[in-house]
Design a protein around this motif. Structure first.
Motif, PDB file in Angstrom:
ATOM      1  N   ASP A  99    -103.527  11.643  15.518  1.00 53.81           N
ATOM      2  CA  ASP A  99    -102.455  12.605  15.772  1.00 53.81           C
ATOM      3  C   ASP A  99    -101.161  11.822  15.879  1.00 53.81           C
ATOM      4  OD1 ASP A  99    -102.243  11.509  18.383  1.00 53.81           O
ATOM      5  OD2 ASP A  99    -103.715  12.927  19.147  1.00 53.81           O
ATOM      6  N   ASP A 100    -100.111  12.450  16.327  1.00 48.88           N
ATOM      7  CA  ASP A 100     -98.841  11.747  16.448  1.00 48.88           C
ATOM      8  C   ASP A 100     -99.013  10.519  17.338  1.00 48.88           C
ATOM      9  OD1 ASP A 100     -97.659  13.593  14.867  1.00 48.88           O
ATOM     10  OD2 ASP A 100     -96.758  14.741  16.502  1.00 48.88           O
ATOM     11  N   ASN A 101     -98.771   9.342  16.767  1.00 47.24           N
ATOM     12  CA  ASN A 101     -98.731   8.073  17.495  1.00 47.24           C
ATOM     13  C   ASN A 101    -100.086   7.558  17.983  1.00 47.24           C
ATOM     14  OD1 ASN A 101     -95.955   9.708  18.755  1.00 47.24           O
ATOM     15  ND2 ASN A 101     -95.742   7.959  17.381  1.00 47.24           N
ATOM     16  N   THR A 102    -101.210   8.161  17.570  1.00 45.75           N
ATOM     17  CA  THR A 102    -102.538   7.671  17.954  1.00 45.75           C
ATOM     18  C   THR A 102    -103.358   7.389  16.705  1.00 45.75           C
ATOM     19  OG1 THR A 102    -102.498   9.018  19.968  1.00 45.75           O
ATOM     20  CG2 THR A 102    -104.617   8.106  19.309  1.00 45.75           C
ATOM     21  N   ALA A 103    -104.053   6.240  16.711  1.00 47.89           N
ATOM     22  CA  ALA A 103    -104.888   5.870  15.576  1.00 47.89           C
ATOM     23  C   ALA A 103    -106.226   5.349  16.071  1.00 47.89           C
ATOM     24  CB  ALA A 103    -104.205   4.823  14.707  1.00 47.89           C
ATOM     25  N   LEU A 104    -107.216   5.422  15.178  1.00 48.50           N
ATOM     26  CA  LEU A 104    -108.558   4.917  15.447  1.00 48.50           C
ATOM     27  C   LEU A 104    -108.860   3.789  14.477  1.00 48.50           C
ATOM     28  CD1 LEU A 104    -111.519   5.054  16.559  1.00 48.50           C
ATOM     29  CD2 LEU A 104    -111.938   6.787  14.799  1.00 48.50           C
ATOM     30  N   LEU A 105    -109.390   2.680  15.013  1.00 51.30           N
ATOM     31  CA  LEU A 105    -109.857   1.563  14.206  1.00 51.30           C
ATOM     32  C   LEU A 105    -111.277   1.245  14.663  1.00 51.30           C
ATOM     33  CD1 LEU A 105    -109.248  -0.689  12.121  1.00 51.30           C
ATOM     34  CD2 LEU A 105    -108.452  -2.094  14.038  1.00 51.30           C
ATOM     35  N   ALA A 106    -112.256   1.530  13.806  1.00 50.30           N
ATOM     36  CA  ALA A 106    -113.657   1.281  14.141  1.00 50.30           C
ATOM     37  C   ALA A 106    -114.113  -0.005  13.461  1.00 50.30           C
ATOM     38  CB  ALA A 106    -114.533   2.451  13.701  1.00 50.30           C
ATOM     39  N   ILE A 107    -114.591  -0.949  14.273  1.00 50.20           N
ATOM     40  CA  ILE A 107    -115.126  -2.218  13.774  1.00 50.20           C
ATOM     41  C   ILE A 107    -116.571  -2.270  14.239  1.00 50.20           C
ATOM     42  CG2 ILE A 107    -114.799  -4.713  13.624  1.00 50.20           C
ATOM     43  CD1 ILE A 107    -112.380  -3.154  12.723  1.00 50.20           C
TER      44      ILE A 107
END
Length: 299
Positions: A99-107
């Protein structure tokens, strides 16, 4: 309630005693049992032709007996995989703008076949985060059993505030024993780490360094691995029995003060969040829901 006359607590007592772990850690053992119970029961308890079960339906107070024939092992293995679909469609590297200003990075693994492709994925991801003014980054490490320290160090380079040292003891990886520099595209927002009992080996090292360097907030379960581990392993086949022993030959320790962590335990979350059986049945990700709520409230 029981399997072939043995209570579940008795079965668990047998299995927990026989499944290995780092030190006194229990979360990795339970993570393995949640996923591979049939495997451990078959190999460590019994492989009968049928099962006499005493079962209790949720919400009921009276148990009942059920008898079922055992399935062939290969069928159970296939069924288990179908009932436990891989996260993120089986991708071990995944990113998404939430969403606005939030991100997901899955490692989900540091065992990518090619270091340069891992580095390219990280560079593209953090460029995407910068272009979209991401202020809150969720890094999902759940299920990450470890891998290459160079991949772990590459991810750390985007998060650290300044130069740091990765290893204090080990064999090889000479450049990780000296000063490791931040990446020019260093991320400066808030970071939230999702962890569980399957976070092991290199992932334990990553979490130890991230925790010590105060790089973010940890949500979930105690990791299965800690700030040091043993590897550089050698397989040795015993001549009489044919049993293969995997023998670790080198201690790898991260450059963190031992006083910062519990000896024989994993890396502890700042917010312990445990999933329930109902969560699994309903497909509800309690840890992800918690961190999204935490981010929203903190804003």
């Amino acid at each position: 309630i029981s399997i072939n006359g043995e209570t579940i607590s008795e079965v668990l007592g047998t299995l927990l005693d026989l499944i290995s772990s780092d030190g006194w850690n229990q979360t990795k053992k339970f993570h393995q049992l949640n996923r591979w119970f049939f495997y451990y029961y078959y190999n460590l308890v019994d492989s009968p032709e049928r099962f006499e079960l005493l079962v209790l339906e949720p919400g009921e107070s009276v148990s009942e007996s059920v008898t079922i024939d055992a399935m062939p092992y290969a069928n159970v293995f296939s069924s288990a995989n179908n009932q436990n679909p891989a996260a993120y469609g089986g991708q071990t590297l995944y990113r998404e703008l939430l969403d606005d200003n939030t991100a997901l990075l899955a490692i989900l693994s540091f065992s990518q076949s090619d270091l340069s492709s891992f580095q390219d994925f990280m560079a593209n991801s953090f460029q995407l985060f910068a272009d979209n003014n991401i202020t809150d980054l969720i890094i999902d490490l759940r299920g990450n059993g470890g891998g290459d320290p160079y991949q772990s160090a590459d991810l750390l380079s985007y998060l650290v505030h300044g130069p740091y040292v990765y290893f204090s003891q080990g064999n090889g990886y000479a450049d990780l024993f000296g000063s490791v520099q931040p990446h020019p595209m260093r991320y400066t927002g808030r970071t939230w780490f999702l962890i569980d009992g399957a976070c092991f080996s290199t992932t334990g090292h990553f979490c130890a360094l991230a925790k010590y360097l105060r790089l973010g907030t940890f949500i979930g379960e105690e990791t299965g691995g800690g700030y040091y581990c043993n590897d550089n392993s050698l397989n040795q086949t015993l001549t009489e029995s044919g049993i293969v022993l995997r023998i670790a030959r080198t201690l790898y320790a991260t450059a963190v003060p031992a006083s910062e962590f519990l000896i024989g335990r994993g890396i502890m979350p700042d917010y312990p969040v445990q999933s329930t059986v109902e969560d699994r049945i309903n497909g509800f990700d309690r840890q992800m829901h918690f961190v999204r709520t935490l981010i929203g409230n903190s804003r």
